[in-house]
Design a protein around this motif. Structure first.
Motif, short mmCIF file in Angstrom:
data_model
loop_
_atom_site.label_atom_id
_atom_site.label_comp_id
_atom_site.label_asym_id
_atom_site.label_seq_id
_atom_site.Cartn_x
_atom_site.Cartn_y
_atom_site.Cartn_z
N VAL A 1 -38.64 -40.25 37.21
CA VAL A 1 -37.68 -39.57 38.09
C VAL A 1 -36.66 -40.59 38.60
O VAL A 1 -36.82 -41.79 38.45
N TYR A 2 -35.62 -40.08 39.21
CA TYR A 2 -34.68 -40.93 39.95
C TYR A 2 -33.91 -40.07 40.93
O TYR A 2 -34.08 -38.84 40.95
N SER A 3 -33.11 -40.70 41.77
CA SER A 3 -32.25 -39.95 42.65
C SER A 3 -30.89 -40.62 42.67
O SER A 3 -30.71 -41.74 42.16
N LYS A 4 -29.91 -39.92 43.24
CA LYS A 4 -28.56 -40.45 43.28
C LYS A 4 -27.81 -39.87 44.47
O LYS A 4 -28.22 -38.84 45.03
N PHE A 5 -26.73 -40.53 44.85
CA PHE A 5 -25.67 -39.89 45.62
C PHE A 5 -24.63 -39.42 44.61
O PHE A 5 -24.18 -40.20 43.76
N PHE A 6 -24.25 -38.17 44.73
CA PHE A 6 -23.29 -37.54 43.84
C PHE A 6 -22.12 -37.12 44.73
O PHE A 6 -22.29 -36.31 45.64
N ASP A 7 -20.94 -37.71 44.50
CA ASP A 7 -19.87 -37.59 45.48
C ASP A 7 -18.53 -37.33 44.82
O ASP A 7 -17.99 -38.22 44.16
N ASN A 8 -18.01 -36.12 44.98
CA ASN A 8 -16.75 -35.77 44.34
C ASN A 8 -15.77 -35.11 45.30
O ASN A 8 -16.16 -34.51 46.30
N MET A 9 -14.50 -35.23 44.97
CA MET A 9 -13.45 -34.66 45.80
C MET A 9 -13.43 -33.14 45.72
O MET A 9 -13.14 -32.46 46.70
N GLY A 10 -13.74 -32.61 44.53
CA GLY A 10 -13.73 -31.17 44.33
C GLY A 10 -14.96 -30.72 43.58
O GLY A 10 -15.91 -31.48 43.38
N PRO A 11 -14.97 -29.46 43.12
CA PRO A 11 -16.12 -28.93 42.38
C PRO A 11 -16.17 -29.49 40.96
O PRO A 11 -15.18 -30.00 40.45
N ILE A 12 -17.33 -29.37 40.33
CA ILE A 12 -17.46 -29.77 38.94
C ILE A 12 -17.78 -28.52 38.11
O ILE A 12 -18.07 -27.45 38.66
N PRO A 13 -17.72 -28.61 36.79
CA PRO A 13 -17.87 -27.40 35.96
C PRO A 13 -19.21 -26.70 36.12
O PRO A 13 -20.24 -27.34 36.38
N HIS A 14 -19.18 -25.39 35.93
CA HIS A 14 -20.41 -24.58 35.89
C HIS A 14 -21.23 -25.07 34.69
O HIS A 14 -20.77 -24.97 33.54
N HIS A 15 -22.40 -25.59 34.96
CA HIS A 15 -23.17 -26.19 33.88
C HIS A 15 -24.66 -25.98 34.10
O HIS A 15 -25.10 -25.54 35.17
N MET A 16 -25.44 -26.30 33.10
CA MET A 16 -26.89 -26.25 33.18
C MET A 16 -27.48 -27.54 32.63
O MET A 16 -26.78 -28.33 31.96
N HIS A 17 -28.75 -27.76 32.95
CA HIS A 17 -29.51 -28.86 32.35
C HIS A 17 -30.63 -28.25 31.52
O HIS A 17 -31.33 -27.33 31.97
N GLN A 18 -30.82 -28.76 30.33
CA GLN A 18 -31.77 -28.16 29.40
C GLN A 18 -33.22 -28.24 29.91
O GLN A 18 -33.58 -29.12 30.70
N THR A 19 -34.02 -27.31 29.43
CA THR A 19 -35.46 -27.35 29.68
C THR A 19 -36.09 -28.45 28.84
O THR A 19 -35.47 -29.02 27.94
N LYS A 20 -37.35 -28.70 29.12
CA LYS A 20 -38.09 -29.70 28.33
C LYS A 20 -38.06 -29.36 26.84
O LYS A 20 -37.82 -30.22 25.99
N GLN A 21 -38.27 -28.08 26.53
CA GLN A 21 -38.32 -27.66 25.13
C GLN A 21 -36.94 -27.73 24.47
O GLN A 21 -36.80 -28.15 23.31
#
Length: 422
Positions: free
Chosen positions: A124-144
């Motif tokens: 695992v990991y963590s982050k600070f995610f910092d943007n001026m505006g929104p980012i694209p509508h997206h998904m992250h894949q499942t394990k499979q």
């Protein structure tokens, strides 16, 4: 004492003895240096405390730095990346070496035998995610799904620390999932319209206002378009994604970012791309109830001089993959905290100590600066108890810490509504 990464000797192999010495010196704690990550397709939100002259330290062609990663053994999946991009470094005795190398050499001595024996890494990991505006509508894949391209899936979570959100920037709202009743045919049409400009996928979704001091748990294959709050994101150690939105704030999103983690023979298969989404979860009429996270007090009180809160909790497909807490220690107070497993911490306010190591939340950081705000806590140290002391007479010491899989069986759970299996 070195103050700059360039003053350190970098070890790239045979780090076992150096890692053992660092553990001995830190009493089971490892000091980490800042890990900066750029994104070429996003605009930095300028709340990471990185000096404004260093926002493009990787080069303008690489994009601005809008992320800082914590306790990471996961490489960033960027084009033209540096060899160590995304990897955290341990700093000790005038030397540095990656946390990934230290874990590879010492295994359970750092992350605990249960996690090492199952995953052979810090997963695992963590982050600070910092943007001026929104980012694209997206998904992250499942394990499979990710396994089809030799990668790992990525569930993730959000917490919006008030200390990093004095301003909300341009769009402090996040689109998540689809409106109930949305059909696969409607989503397929947005893919057909990709090159016409705005493909209209947000017309099928709903935006939620983001509130500092709260968070969300997002399962794989759920669409989301993160808004402009600075976000603390405990997540699985992967950088896979598929972006389903063609235009954001007038900026093109290339088709390549939609299909980058899908099999090459499927890059033009619209039905396959639509089916990558978890349809039951995306159209869930109880979406907020099933994903929104309010902090829950785990221990302490104002009268006791500290409060420890759960800020990330819940399970993904029945597994507890990561959790996180926010510890606040009042001025002049100290508390010894025992945890069930290894964890990685970042200080978001104040100053003090963690056992023998100094803690200090920096006001401004140059790209190569060393800091005193990030520490990795080994399992043995966590179980023995770590003492946090606030040495300030006026300011709270506030620390965020995240944990690996299945180490907090006492963590709260989300009671899912409407029979959706998440």
């Amino acid at each position: 004492m070195p103050t700059n990464v360039k003053e350190l000797k970098t070890l790239s192999s045979n780090v076992k003895s150096a890692a053992e010495a660092a553990l001995a010196d830190g009493g089971g704690l490892l000091r980490l240096s800042p890990t900066w990550v750029p994104r070429s397709f996003l605009q930095p939100g300028k709340r990471l405390k990185l000096h404004p002259d260093d926002l493009y330290a990787f080069g303008l062609n690489r994009g601005g730095i809008d992320e800082r990663w914590f306790g990471s053994t996961t490489p960033a999946a960027n084009d033209n990346r540096t060899p160590d991009e995304g990897l955290s470094y341990v700093v000790s005795n005038g030397q540095r070496f990656t946390l990934a190398d230290a874990v590879a050499e010492l295994g359970g001595k750092i992350i605990g035998d249960a996690i090492w024996n199952k995953y052979k890494k810090w997963p695992v990991y963590s982050k600070f995610f910092d943007n001026m505006g929104p980012i694209p509508h997206h998904m992250h894949q499942t394990k499979q799904q990710a396994a089809l391209v030799g990668q790992e899936g990525k569930p993730e979570s959000y917490y919006f620390p008030p200390q990093h959100n004095n301003v909300g920037n341009n769009f402090p709202y996040t689109f998540m999932g689809f409106e109930p009743g949305t059909t696969k045919a409607q989503v397929r049409k947005t893919l057909e319209d990709w090159n016409k400009g705005d493909n209209g996928i947000l017309d099928l979704s709903k935006a939620y206002r983001l509130k500092p001091g709260t968070g969300w748990l997002i399962h794989p294959a759920i669409l989301h378009a993160p808004g402009s709050l600075c976000t603390y994101e405990p997540q699985w150690g992967s950088d896979v994604f598929g972006m389903y939105q063609s235009l954001v704030e007038g900026r093109e999103v290339p088709w390549a970012l939609l299909v980058k983690d899908m099999p090459k023979e499927k890059h033009k298969d619209l039905d396959f791309i639509v089916e990558q989404l978890d349809w039951e979860a995306n159209v869930d009429p109880h979406f907020k109830a099933n994903h929104f996270l309010e902090p829950i007090v785990a221990a302490g009180s104002a009268a006791e001089g500290y409060v420890d809160k759960w800020i990330v909790y819940g399970k993904v497909y029945g597994e507890q993959l990561f959790t996180a807490k926010e510890l606040t220690v009042k001025p002049g107070q100290k508390v010894t905290v025992k945890d069930g497993g290894a964890n990685s911490i970042i200080v978001v306010a104040g100053e003090g100590k963690i056992n023998k190591l100094r803690l200090n939340c920096p006001k401004l950081i140059r790209f190569h600066d060393l800091t005193e705000d990030e520490v990795f806590v080994t399992e043995a140290a966590a179980k023995a108890g770590v003492t946090y002391e606030n040495t300030s007479g006026t300011e709270d010491l506030v620390v965020l810490r995240y944990f690996g899989p299945e180490v907090n069986p006492d963590a709260p759970v989300i009671k899912y509504q409407g029979g959706v299996k998440l």
